[in-house]
Design a protein around this motif. Structure first.
Motif, mmCIF file in Angstrom:
data_model
loop_
_atom_site.group_PDB
_atom_site.id
_atom_site.type_symbol
_atom_site.label_atom_id
_atom_site.label_comp_id
_atom_site.label_asym_id
_atom_site.label_seq_id
_atom_site.Cartn_x
_atom_site.Cartn_y
_atom_site.Cartn_z
ATOM 1 N N TYR A 131 -43.910 -1.346 -27.737
ATOM 2 C CA TYR A 131 -44.940 -0.536 -27.080
ATOM 3 C C TYR A 131 -45.967 -0.053 -28.103
ATOM 4 C CZ TYR A 131 -41.848 -0.280 -22.980
ATOM 5 O OH TYR A 131 -41.066 -0.581 -21.890
ATOM 6 N N TYR A 132 -45.486 0.430 -29.242
ATOM 7 C CA TYR A 132 -46.401 0.919 -30.280
ATOM 8 C C TYR A 132 -47.278 -0.199 -30.827
ATOM 9 C CZ TYR A 132 -43.486 5.162 -30.386
ATOM 10 O OH TYR A 132 -42.814 6.312 -30.062
ATOM 11 N N GLN A 133 -46.693 -1.359 -31.046
ATOM 12 C CA GLN A 133 -47.469 -2.480 -31.578
ATOM 13 C C GLN A 133 -48.520 -2.941 -30.574
ATOM 14 O OE1 GLN A 133 -44.161 -5.089 -32.609
ATOM 15 N NE2 GLN A 133 -44.513 -4.729 -34.792
ATOM 16 N N ALA A 134 -48.175 -2.895 -29.283
ATOM 17 C CA ALA A 134 -49.153 -3.255 -28.257
ATOM 18 C C ALA A 134 -50.346 -2.302 -28.299
ATOM 19 C CB ALA A 134 -48.503 -3.226 -26.874
ATOM 20 N N LEU A 135 -50.058 -1.023 -28.517
ATOM 21 C CA LEU A 135 -51.145 -0.043 -28.629
ATOM 22 C C LEU A 135 -52.053 -0.385 -29.810
ATOM 23 C CD1 LEU A 135 -50.695 3.826 -28.436
ATOM 24 C CD2 LEU A 135 -52.285 2.781 -30.030
ATOM 25 N N LEU A 136 -51.474 -0.670 -30.957
ATOM 26 C CA LEU A 136 -52.259 -0.956 -32.161
ATOM 27 C C LEU A 136 -53.063 -2.240 -32.025
ATOM 28 C CD1 LEU A 136 -49.673 0.028 -34.906
ATOM 29 C CD2 LEU A 136 -51.638 1.348 -34.108
ATOM 30 N N GLU A 137 -52.485 -3.227 -31.357
ATOM 31 C CA GLU A 137 -53.183 -4.511 -31.202
ATOM 32 C C GLU A 137 -54.320 -4.413 -30.189
ATOM 33 O OE1 GLU A 137 -50.122 -7.223 -30.126
ATOM 34 O OE2 GLU A 137 -49.121 -7.119 -32.094
ATOM 35 N N ARG A 138 -54.088 -3.702 -29.091
ATOM 36 C CA ARG A 138 -55.090 -3.637 -28.034
ATOM 37 C C ARG A 138 -56.130 -2.547 -28.264
ATOM 38 N NH1 ARG A 138 -51.362 -3.167 -22.833
ATOM 39 N NH2 ARG A 138 -53.358 -2.477 -21.934
ATOM 40 N N TYR A 139 -55.738 -1.475 -28.965
ATOM 41 C CA TYR A 139 -56.645 -0.337 -29.136
ATOM 42 C C TYR A 139 -56.642 0.125 -30.595
ATOM 43 C CZ TYR A 139 -55.718 -0.496 -24.152
ATOM 44 O OH TYR A 139 -55.554 -0.926 -22.860
ATOM 45 N N PRO A 140 -57.079 -0.716 -31.516
ATOM 46 C CA PRO A 140 -57.022 -0.360 -32.946
ATOM 47 C C PRO A 140 -57.887 0.833 -33.324
ATOM 48 C CG PRO A 140 -58.333 -2.346 -32.609
ATOM 49 C CD PRO A 140 -57.660 -2.057 -31.298
#
Length: 251
Positions: free
Chosen positions: A221-230
């Motif tokens: 979940y955290y990685q998805a946040l960083l990838e989609r909303y850097p």
């Protein structure tokens, strides 16, 4: 970590809000609605995208004081009372006068929410304002009931994601981790195109960790946040969480 964008100056804020104010419905429309008269609906300005970018820039630059919070609260009361034009004007004035206030991002977000959800009668927006009024009065059960009613009554409204996120927050506050994750993932879905998506992804990750769930799932979940909303203001603290989780997974 990506470099920080330069801080926005007050003149830039003035230009942005002048653009929005020029295209926004006139405050007199509130009076017309209260008197049962159908006001003329102003077309949405195409330059809303500039205000969205402004929201992102201010988020990254992290305002840091509380001066002017009373004016923010006044705008909130206007919103909860259904006086949306007056509320938007007050939020704009607050953001211009107190550009370093911790709540300036929320104020800009609320202006966008109002502008994006105006329609004849404003029924979804009125119901969402009613939801927030219950929430802010500490009546969580009533807020949840109104939120569910809003989702059922207006299943295609853009505000449905705000109701879903509110339900996720309420579930988190009551320790219902699985429910919180379930509501959050509806908002976090890439098809929602909601500005709340990064917050929903973080909530899902935090709740997965809080319930003692799989650390690898929280990491996803955290990685998805960083990838989609850097560029999200959540990115720096989430990067720190990712590093901690990776260390634990390697032990």
């Amino acid at each position: 970590m990506s470099p920080r964008r330069p801080s926005l100056t007050l003149p830039v804020l003035l230009v942005a809000f002048a653009t929005v104010a020029h295209a926004a419905p006139k405050p007199s429309q509130d009076v017309a609605r209260k008197n049962g008269v159908s006001p003329t609906v102003t077309q949405k300005a195409p330059k809303d995208s500039y205000l969205r970018e402004l929201l992102g820039n201010l988020s990254v630059n992290a305002p840091s004081d509380t001066a002017g919070s009373g004016e923010y609260d006044a705008a909130g009361r206007l919103f909860e009372g259904g006086l949306f034009d007056s509320s938007a004007t007050t939020y704009q004035r607050f953001a211009l006068r107190f550009s370093r206030n911790l709540l300036v991002n929320d104020a800009i977000e609320r202006v966008l929410l109002i502008r994006e959800n105006r329609e004849p009668g404003d029924e979804p927006l009125k119901l969402y304002a009613h939801t927030l009024a219950f929430r802010n009065a500490g009546m969580a059960d009533s807020a949840a009931a109104v939120a569910r009613a809003g989702i059922e009554r207006f299943p295609n409204a853009r505000l449905r994601y705000h109701w879903q996120f509110l339900l996720a927050q309420l579930a988190r506050e009551h320790g219902r981790h699985e429910d919180a994750i379930r509501f959050a993932l509806v908002v976090a879905d890439s098809t929602s195109k909601s500005r709340l998506a990064p917050y929903a992804l973080k909530l899902a990750g935090d709740e997965t960790a809080a319930m003692g769930g799989d650390p690898a799932q929280a990491l996803r979940y955290y990685q998805a946040l960083l990838e989609r909303y850097p560029a999200s203001p959540l990115a720096p603290p989430v990067r720190a969480q990712v590093m901690e989780l990776r260390k634990k997974l390697q032990l």
